[in-house]
Write a protein that holds these residues in place. Structure first.
Motif, short mmCIF file in Angstrom:
data_model
loop_
_atom_site.label_atom_id
_atom_site.label_comp_id
_atom_site.label_asym_id
_atom_site.label_seq_id
_atom_site.Cartn_x
_atom_site.Cartn_y
_atom_site.Cartn_z
N THR A 190 -7.29 -14.27 7.43
CA THR A 190 -6.80 -15.64 7.60
C THR A 190 -5.44 -15.77 6.92
O THR A 190 -4.50 -16.35 7.47
CB THR A 190 -7.81 -16.63 6.96
N LEU A 191 -5.34 -15.18 5.74
CA LEU A 191 -4.09 -15.26 4.99
C LEU A 191 -2.97 -14.46 5.67
O LEU A 191 -1.84 -14.93 5.81
CB LEU A 191 -4.32 -14.77 3.56
N VAL A 192 -3.32 -13.24 6.08
CA VAL A 192 -2.31 -12.39 6.74
C VAL A 192 -1.80 -13.06 8.00
O VAL A 192 -0.58 -13.09 8.27
CB VAL A 192 -2.91 -11.00 7.06
N ASP A 193 -2.71 -13.66 8.79
CA ASP A 193 -2.29 -14.29 10.04
C ASP A 193 -1.39 -15.50 9.80
O ASP A 193 -0.53 -15.82 10.62
CB ASP A 193 -3.52 -14.70 10.87
N ILE A 194 -1.57 -16.15 8.65
CA ILE A 194 -0.68 -17.27 8.30
C ILE A 194 0.72 -16.75 7.97
O ILE A 194 1.72 -17.43 8.16
CB ILE A 194 -1.26 -18.07 7.11
N GLY A 195 0.79 -15.50 7.47
CA GLY A 195 2.09 -14.92 7.14
C GLY A 195 2.20 -14.42 5.71
O GLY A 195 3.28 -14.02 5.27
N VAL A 196 1.08 -14.43 4.98
CA VAL A 196 1.05 -13.85 3.63
C VAL A 196 1.35 -12.35 3.74
O VAL A 196 0.75 -11.66 4.57
CB VAL A 196 -0.33 -14.08 2.99
N ALA A 197 2.26 -11.84 2.92
CA ALA A 197 2.72 -10.46 3.10
C ALA A 197 2.08 -9.48 2.13
O ALA A 197 2.20 -8.26 2.32
CB ALA A 197 4.23 -10.41 2.95
N GLY A 198 1.43 -10.01 1.09
CA GLY A 198 0.88 -9.08 0.11
C GLY A 198 -0.19 -9.72 -0.75
O GLY A 198 -0.42 -10.93 -0.70
N PHE A 199 -0.83 -8.88 -1.54
CA PHE A 199 -1.93 -9.33 -2.38
C PHE A 199 -1.86 -8.70 -3.76
O PHE A 199 -1.61 -7.50 -3.90
CB PHE A 199 -3.28 -8.96 -1.75
N ARG A 200 -2.13 -9.53 -4.78
CA ARG A 200 -2.50 -9.04 -6.11
C ARG A 200 -4.02 -9.13 -6.10
O ARG A 200 -4.57 -10.22 -5.96
CB ARG A 200 -1.89 -9.95 -7.18
N VAL A 201 -4.69 -8.02 -6.16
CA VAL A 201 -6.14 -8.04 -6.05
C VAL A 201 -6.74 -8.06 -7.46
O VAL A 201 -6.45 -7.18 -8.29
CB VAL A 201 -6.67 -6.86 -5.22
N ASP A 202 -7.55 -9.08 -7.70
CA ASP A 202 -8.10 -9.37 -9.03
C ASP A 202 -9.24 -8.41 -9.39
O ASP A 202 -10.08 -8.10 -8.54
CB ASP A 202 -8.63 -10.81 -9.01
N ALA A 203 -9.29 -7.98 -10.65
CA ALA A 203 -10.46 -7.34 -11.22
C ALA A 203 -10.94 -6.10 -10.45
O ALA A 203 -12.14 -5.87 -10.29
CB ALA A 203 -11.61 -8.36 -11.34
N CYS A 204 -9.99 -5.28 -9.99
CA CYS A 204 -10.35 -4.12 -9.16
C CYS A 204 -11.20 -3.09 -9.89
O CYS A 204 -11.99 -2.38 -9.26
CB CYS A 204 -9.09 -3.45 -8.62
N LYS A 205 -11.05 -3.03 -11.21
CA LYS A 205 -11.87 -2.09 -11.99
C LYS A 205 -13.36 -2.28 -11.71
O LYS A 205 -14.15 -1.35 -11.83
CB LYS A 205 -11.59 -2.33 -13.48
N HIS A 206 -13.72 -3.49 -11.34
CA HIS A 206 -15.12 -3.85 -11.17
C HIS A 206 -15.64 -3.65 -9.75
O HIS A 206 -16.75 -4.06 -9.43
CB HIS A 206 -15.33 -5.29 -11.65
N THR A 207 -14.82 -3.04 -8.92
CA THR A 207 -15.20 -2.77 -7.53
C THR A 207 -14.90 -1.30 -7.23
O THR A 207 -13.87 -0.77 -7.69
CB THR A 207 -14.40 -3.69 -6.58
N MET A 208 -15.77 -0.67 -6.45
CA MET A 208 -15.53 0.73 -6.09
C MET A 208 -14.28 0.83 -5.23
O MET A 208 -14.10 0.01 -4.31
CB MET A 208 -16.72 1.29 -5.32
N PRO A 209 -13.45 1.84 -5.47
CA PRO A 209 -12.23 1.99 -4.65
C PRO A 209 -12.54 2.03 -3.14
O PRO A 209 -11.77 1.47 -2.35
CB PRO A 209 -11.63 3.31 -5.13
N GLU A 210 -13.66 2.64 -2.76
CA GLU A 210 -13.91 2.72 -1.31
C GLU A 210 -14.22 1.34 -0.71
O GLU A 210 -13.95 1.11 0.47
CB GLU A 210 -15.02 3.73 -0.98
N ASP A 211 -14.79 0.45 -1.50
CA ASP A 211 -15.03 -0.90 -1.00
C ASP A 211 -13.71 -1.64 -0.78
O ASP A 211 -13.52 -2.36 0.20
CB ASP A 211 -15.92 -1.70 -1.97
#
Ligand code: ARE
Length: 484
Positions: A190-211
């Protein structure tokens, strides 16, 4: 994944307009374009908890309520869906891109209530009808998931806890589950389609890299209204590591996106404060030479919204706007130094580390008015905003012409495109410097409005035969910087 930030022209500095409303970000973008900023990191735009009474001793509507998602409706303290869309379009049109802070690893704490878009939620039963998510979508206390009796992360040296238990009570999404993944991908798209170009992804340590990788690879290409066909969203991930024996490292995430280099922030405070035996001359190999990740994988910063107020790591050494002179010097160094993608912090003033942005009694955020004592706007301090031009002029060049003047006074250039002297001694420094710059007269961008003569009543530097005589007082700025 190529790690290249999405930017227009020769730019790559990100500014974090922390807690700004969308309408205010939109009005700021033309100034940001003029100054040469690449992108704005905005606060999490999804529906969030509204904490009128977050607990004893805590202020109403703390800033961190936005890190407790209730649904992915784009209706937050910063404004409505339509205001968000207007901001993205306005900023994209002037070539300043929007990077969204994506909170995807958890939902709220254990309380219940209504979110910023009016959706009901109940953290205790893990019920989020606004998405919808229900209890099956969250990690449980069981042998292959969370193994602590509290259900909380208790020990960061145990990777399984960090991935499958709750971070400070936040309901922990089963990000390996197809349905959860679909909901998250839908939000990001939804965000990308609006035109958002990038992401700061929060708390990645707590999620598996493959997810995370699943989410990234299933994002749409950026819309061709603003971006070349086939452009991929840019991603940088928050993985805190400042040393020690934690098993989860930034390097486990750099194959899928950039990563925030917290060692940069933690160390630069000590260097400029002269704590822990540190001094400016040690900056000569700041970056990989200090054991940090590859600069092409790193996003760097002096402070962030957490560690400027004692959340996250770094402690007392972290420099913030409250340190005025040292902060200007450290940020100028950050923008002059060829390591990592630099991010500039833009804060609201605070005494209470939990307090939300300036707002009325109902938690409605006030309009931004820079320098009114409430909105600090470090990104518009002229010693900082002008260094964005320095950064851009030097982009793609290496460091050159290093000179240790004394323990706490240094100078370096950027292969003929730029040159800076930083004086953190308690006295004036002066000398003849080999700059490598083309001969001519340059205005000092620390004291002048721009680099191009005439330098009316501000500092100028004359380069002749590549050399320049430069004097740097020990005053509130203590720097001289020039660039082509
Ligand atoms: C709030 C309350 C809690 C309450 C919770 C749930 O403060 O007391 O239990 O709500 O009701 C922010 C705030 C939190 C806040 C949260 C949700 O900082 O205080 O909790 O929002 O409202 C770890 C993580 C790292 C995280 C830091 C803060 O690894 O990802 O902790 N940073 C991000 C954001 C934060 C945000 C969140 C994550 C959550 O930048 O702004 O929290 O979305 C070592 C480890 C680090 C660890 C650190 C903790 O250094 O290496 O990994 O960071 O300790 O100090």
């Amino acid at each position: 994944y190529n790690g290249q930030p999405i930017c227009s022209g020769q730019t790559n500095v990100v500014v974090h307009l922390f807690e700004w409303k969308w309408a205010d970000v939109a009005s700021e973008c033309s100034a940001l374009a003029q100054l040469g900023y690449c992108a704005v990191q905005v606060s999490p735009p999804q529906e969030h908890a509204v904490l009128e009474d977050p607990g004893t001793g805590l202020p109403p509507y703390p800033w961190w309520q936005r890190y407790q998602p209730v649904s992915y409706a784009l209706d937050s303290r910063s404004g409505s869906h339509q205001e968000f869309v207007n901001m993205v379009e306005t900023c994209n049109d002037v070539g300043v891109y929007i990077y969204v802070d994506a909170v995807i690893q958890h939902m709220t704490g254990g309380q219940s209530g209504y979110g910023s878009s009016g959706s009901f939620y109940d953290g205790a039963t893990e019920d989020y009808p606004g998405v919808p998510f229900s209890t099956d979508d969250f990690h449980k206390q069981q042998p292959d998931e969370c193994t602590t009796s509290s259900g909380e992360i208790e020990d960061y040296s145990d990777a399984q806890q960090v991935r499958f238990c709750r971070l400070v009570g936040l309901r922990d999404l089963r990000t390996a589950n197809d349905y959860v993944r679909d909901m998250l991908v839908e939000y990001l798209n939804t965000l990308v389609d609006i035109g958002v170009a990038g992401f700061r992804v929060d708390a990645c340590k707590h999620t598996m890299p493959e997810d995370l990788e699943h989410l990234y690879t299933n994002m749409h290409d950026l819309p061709t209204r603003w971006f070349p066909a086939g452009s991929r969203p840019y991603v940088f991930q928050e993985v805190i590591y400042v040393g020690g024996d934690e098993p989860i490292r930034p390097e486990h995430y750099t194959h899928i996106g950039r990563v925030t280099e917290f060692r940069y922030s933690a160390n630069i405070g000590n260097i400029f404060r002269g704590w822990d035996g540190q001094q400016l001359s040690y900056l000569e190999d700041f970056g990989e030479g200090w054991g940090f990740m590859d600069g092409l994988d790193a996003v760097v910063f002096i402070d962030n919204h957490d560690n400027q107020r004692g959340h996250g790591p770094g402690g007392d050494s972290v420099l913030t706007y409250k340190d005025d002179r040292l902060y200007k010097m450290a940020t100028a160094f950050e923008l002059a130094w060829p390591y990592g993608q630099p991010r500039v912090m833009s804060s609201f003033a605070f005494d209470d580390t939990e307090a939300g942005p300036p707002s009325d009694g109902n938690g409605n955020t006030y309009d931004v008015e820079c320098f009114n004592g409430e909105w600090v706007c470090e990104h518009r301090w002229h010693q900082i905003e002008n260094m964005v031009g320095f950064h851009n002029a030097a982009l793609g060049t290496g460091m050159s012409h290093w000179r240790t003047i004394s323990d706490n006074a240094i100078a370096f250039g950027r292969e003929g495109t730029a040159f800076i002297v930083i004086n953190n001694e308690d006295h004036e420094v002066s000398g003849d410097f080999e700059t490598g710059m083309p001969d001519g007269e340059y205005c000092d961008v620390i004291s002048c409005d721009g680099p191009t003569p005439p330098c009316n009543s501000c500092g100028s530097v004359t380069v002749s035969g590549g050399n320049a005589h430069i004097t740097v007082p020990n005053d509130s700025d203590s720097m001289v910087a020039i660039h082509v």
